[in-house]
Design an enzyme around this catalytic site. Structure first.
Site, mmCIF file in Angstrom:
data_model
loop_
_atom_site.group_PDB
_atom_site.id
_atom_site.type_symbol
_atom_site.label_atom_id
_atom_site.label_comp_id
_atom_site.label_asym_id
_atom_site.label_seq_id
_atom_site.Cartn_x
_atom_site.Cartn_y
_atom_site.Cartn_z
ATOM 1 N N ASP A 69 13.410 6.120 -10.256
ATOM 2 C CA ASP A 69 12.982 4.786 -9.727
ATOM 3 C C ASP A 69 11.297 4.593 -9.335
ATOM 4 O O ASP A 69 11.053 3.629 -9.852
ATOM 5 C CB ASP A 69 13.503 4.687 -8.184
ATOM 6 N N ASP A 99 7.818 16.061 -15.728
ATOM 7 C CA ASP A 99 8.157 17.485 -16.299
ATOM 8 C C ASP A 99 8.841 18.051 -15.076
ATOM 9 O O ASP A 99 8.061 18.277 -14.123
ATOM 10 C CB ASP A 99 6.889 18.178 -16.920
ATOM 11 N N GLU A 119 6.489 21.679 -25.964
ATOM 12 C CA GLU A 119 5.548 21.948 -24.759
ATOM 13 C C GLU A 119 5.709 23.115 -24.335
ATOM 14 O O GLU A 119 4.861 23.685 -23.881
ATOM 15 C CB GLU A 119 6.375 20.887 -23.625
ATOM 16 N N GLU A 120 7.041 23.849 -24.486
ATOM 17 C CA GLU A 120 7.256 25.230 -23.990
ATOM 18 C C GLU A 120 6.271 26.347 -24.555
ATOM 19 O O GLU A 120 6.322 27.394 -24.436
ATOM 20 C CB GLU A 120 8.808 25.593 -24.011
ATOM 21 N N ASP A 146 15.860 -1.036 -9.879
ATOM 22 C CA ASP A 146 16.482 -0.079 -9.621
ATOM 23 C C ASP A 146 16.907 0.860 -10.686
ATOM 24 O O ASP A 146 17.682 0.073 -11.583
ATOM 25 C CB ASP A 146 17.594 0.064 -8.412
ATOM 26 N N ILE A 147 16.584 1.914 -11.036
ATOM 27 C CA ILE A 147 17.074 2.710 -12.314
ATOM 28 C C ILE A 147 18.326 3.356 -11.925
ATOM 29 O O ILE A 147 18.343 4.158 -11.027
ATOM 30 C CB ILE A 147 16.135 3.718 -12.764
ATOM 31 N N HIS A 192 8.068 16.150 -21.942
ATOM 32 C CA HIS A 192 8.621 17.044 -23.153
ATOM 33 C C HIS A 192 10.235 17.235 -23.441
ATOM 34 O O HIS A 192 10.591 17.193 -22.041
ATOM 35 C CB HIS A 192 7.988 18.430 -22.930
HETATM 36 N N1 TRP Z 1 7.068 22.958 -18.309
HETATM 37 C C1 TRP Z 1 6.251 23.467 -17.097
HETATM 38 C C2 TRP Z 1 5.721 24.777 -17.248
HETATM 39 O O1 TRP Z 1 6.738 25.786 -17.597
HETATM 40 C C3 TRP Z 1 6.806 23.286 -15.675
HETATM 41 C C4 TRP Z 1 5.757 23.262 -14.497
HETATM 42 C C5 TRP Z 1 5.277 24.142 -13.872
HETATM 43 C C6 TRP Z 1 4.907 22.473 -14.238
HETATM 44 N N2 TRP Z 1 4.448 23.967 -13.123
HETATM 45 C C7 TRP Z 1 4.067 22.700 -13.151
HETATM 46 C C8 TRP Z 1 5.197 20.667 -14.186
HETATM 47 C C9 TRP Z 1 3.342 21.995 -12.545
HETATM 48 C C10 TRP Z 1 4.187 19.990 -13.927
HETATM 49 C C11 TRP Z 1 3.149 20.367 -13.219
HETATM 50 O O2 TRP Z 1 4.794 25.358 -17.210
HETATM 51 ZN ZN ZN Z 2 8.711 21.833 -18.365
#
Ligand code: TRP
Ligand code: ZN
Ligand code: CA
Length: 435
Positions: free
Chosen positions: A302, A196, A167-168, A39-40, A121
Site C-alpha cells: 500500500d 527490495d 541485482e544479486e 488499497d493494494i 530486482h
Molecule cells: N538485495 C540486497 C542485498 O543482498 C538486500 C539488502 C540488504 C538491502 N541490505 C539492504 C536492500 C538495504 C535495500 C537496502 O544486498
Molecule cells: Zn535483494
C-alpha cells in the site's frame, strides 16, 4: 550520530554540474493534493508470489540470473503488464557469460520531461526461490502498476516501472540501465523508488534516508497507520537505487530487513522476535512463500501505491516537516575566515516559513569563539549566535527558529561559521533546515 545524508556533496556537485543545469525538477511542489491511492489487495500480491514460487520450483528451485527461472519470471510479469496496456521493453545485457534482462514498463501519458520510476530486482540468488528477496518488491510493484491500469490513472508525471536483472551479482541490471540512458533522458528522471525485501518474516519498517520529499512521503503513509519507522541502515548502496543516486536522481525506498538482528526495542514497537534476524532465510533455500510476513507485505504494498500516486501528481504539496540537510564536515579555521556549508532547497512554492527551524551541529572545543549565521539564497544573513569570550563550553548543538518569511524558499541556503578567537578549533558536523 545522525546518519549522513549525502545530498549534493561538494565534489559530486562539481561533477554533475552540467547535469544539474538541465535536470528536471525533483518531485514537484504545487497547491493541491493528489487523488488517494487505492488499497493494494494483499491477495493479488500473494498470488504473484505463488506464481514466482511455482516458476522457481519448476526450474531447479531458483530464479537466478542466467537460469531458466529468471527468464520465466520476466515473461510472467511482462504478460501481465502487456495485458494491462503498458508499453514494455526487454533490455538485454550480458553478465558472467549469460544473457540478463531488465523489464521496463511505461504507462502511456504524463509529462515526458518528468518521469517517476519505481523498480525492484526480479532475480533471486541461486540457492533459493527468492520470494522475500525479491519476489516481495517485484510483486508489490507489479500489483501497483496493475492498479494504475485499473484506475486508468492520468498522472501529471510520466510513470515508468522496472524489474531489474542480476541485482544479486552486483546491481548489474540497474547499472546497465542507468549507464545506457542518455544524459538528457537521465535528467528527466524526477525520482526513483526502490523496493527490495518488503515482506521479511520478522519485519522492521525501514525508510531510505535519501531524497527528503520521497522519504517524507513514505513516513507520512506509515504515520497514518500509526506504524513507527526507522531509517534504513543495513547497507546504503546495496540495492538498485544506488546507480540512480550516483547519477544524481532523487531516490527513496522501503525495506523490512535482511540478516541484521531485531533489537528488543524494535520488537517492542513492531512485534516479532528480538535477537533474531529480520529474515533468517535471507539468501537461502528457505526463502519461499512461507518466508513472508503478510502484514508487512500488505502495508508496504500500500505504501508503494501511495508513493506512486502522490509523487506522480505534479500538484503535490511537499509535506510540511520536510528536512533538507548537509552532513558533510567542514572545518572552521582557527581565528580565520568564515566558512559555509550549503543546503539546496527545491520543490517548494513561495516563501520560507516564519518559524523556520535551523538545526546546527558544530563540534568545537570553545564555542564562545564562534559566530554563526544562516544565509538565505539571496545572501541575507540571519544571526543565529554571537561570539562570547566567556562561553567556554564545547560545541554548538542547537535548533534555532528564524523568521524567514520574506525569503524565497527555493534556492541554496548556507550555514556560515566564523571562528574569531585563537587556539580552540572545530568543524561543522551537520546542519538542517525544516520547511
Ligand atoms: N538485495 C540486497 C542485498 O543482498 C538486500 C539488502 C540488504 C538491502 N541490505 C539492504 C536492500 C538495504 C535495500 C537496502 O544486498
Ligand atoms: Zn535483494
Ligand atoms: Ca578558535
Amino acid at each position: 550520530m545522525r546518519p549522513a545524508r549525502r545530498r549534493l556533496l561538494p565534489a559530486a556537485a562539481l561533477a554533475v554540474a552540467a547535469l544539474l543545469a538541465t535536470a528536471a525538477p525533483a518531485v514537484q511542489a504545487a497547491p493541491t493534493a493528489a487523488a488517494a491511492a487505492p488499497d493494494i489487495p494483499l491477495a493479488n500480491v500473494r498470488a504473484h508470489l505463488t506464481q514466482l514460487q511455482s516458476i522457481a520450483t519448476a526450474n531447479g528451485g531458483n530464479r537466478a540470473h542466467g537460469r531458466a527461472g529468471y527468464k520465466a519470471s520476466v515473461d510472467y510479469v511482462k504478460a501481465k503488464l502487456d495485458a494491462a496496456g503498458y508499453t514494455t521493453t526487454l533490455q538485454q545485457f550480458t553478465s558472467g557469460g549469460a544473457t540478463g534482462y531488465n523489464l521496463i514498463a511505461d504507462w502511456p501519458g504524463g509529462d515526458p520531461n518528468q518521469v517517476l520510476m519505481a523498480g525492484s530486482h526480479l532475480d533471486s540468488v541461486s540457492s533459493g526461490a527468492g520470494i522475500n528477496d525479491n519476489g516481495s518488491g517485484s510483486a508489490a510493484v507489479l500489483e501497483t502498476a496493475l492498479a494504475v491500469s485499473r484506475a486508468q490513472l492520468a498522472p501529471d508525471k510520466h510513470l515508468r516501472f522496472a524489474w531489474w536483472g542480476a541485482e544479486e551479482l552486483g546491481l548489474v541490471g540497474s547499472k546497465y540501465y542507468v549507464n545506457n540512458l542518455a544524459t538528457a533522458e537521465r535528467s528527466k528522471l524526477a525520482g526513483y523508488l526502490n523496493f527490495d525485501m518488503i515482506g521479511s518474516p520478522n519485519a522492521g519498517y525501514f525508510v531510505y534516508d535519501d531524497d527528503p520529499v520521497i522519504e517524507q512521503t513514505f513516513k507520512n503513509y506509515f504515520a497514518g497507520l500509526s506504524v513507527p519507522t526507522e531509517i534504513e541502515t543495513e547497507g546504503d548502496g546495496r540495492s538498485d537505487h544506488a546507480p540512480f543516486k550516483s547519477a544524481g536522481v532523487p531516490v527513496g525506498g522501503l525495506f523490512t530487513g535482511a540478516s541484521n538482528t531485531k533489537s528488543s526495542a524494535q520488537a517492542q514497537k513492531w512485534g516479532g522476535t528480538a535477537g533474531q534476524s529480520f529474515d533468517r532465510c535471507y539468501h537461502s533455500s528457505c526463502d519461499t512463500t512461507a518466508n513472508i510476513n503478510d502484514t508487512a507485505l500488505d502495508r508496504n504494498s500500500d505504501a508503494v501505491a501511495h508513493a506512486v500516486w502522490t509523487l506522480s501528481a505534479g500538484t503535490v504539496t511537499p509535506p510540511t516537516g520536510t528536512v533538507f540537510s548537509n552532513a558533510d564536515n567542514v572545518s572552521v579555521p582557527d581565528s580565520g575566515a568564515a566558512v559555509t556549508s550549503s543546503v539546496p532547497v527545491t520543490g517548494r512554492t513561495g516563501n520560507a516559513p516564519s518559524a523556520l527551524k535551523v538545526g546546527v551541529d558544530i563540534k568545537h572545543t570553545y564555542r564562545g569563539d564562534l559566530v554563526v549565521d544562516l544565509l538565505a539564497p539571496d545572501g541575507t544573513a540571519y544571526r543565529l549566535k554571537n561570539s562570547s569570550s566567556s562561553d567556554s563550553a564545547d560545541n554548538v548543538i542547537a535548533t534555532y527558529t528564524v523568521n524567514a518569511s520574506s525569503e524565497t524558499a527555493n534556492g541554496t541556503w548556507k550555514l556560515q561559521v566564523r571562528d574569531v578567537a585563537a587556539q580552540d578549533t572545530g568543524y561543522i558536523d551537520s546542519w538542517q533546515l525544516t520547511f
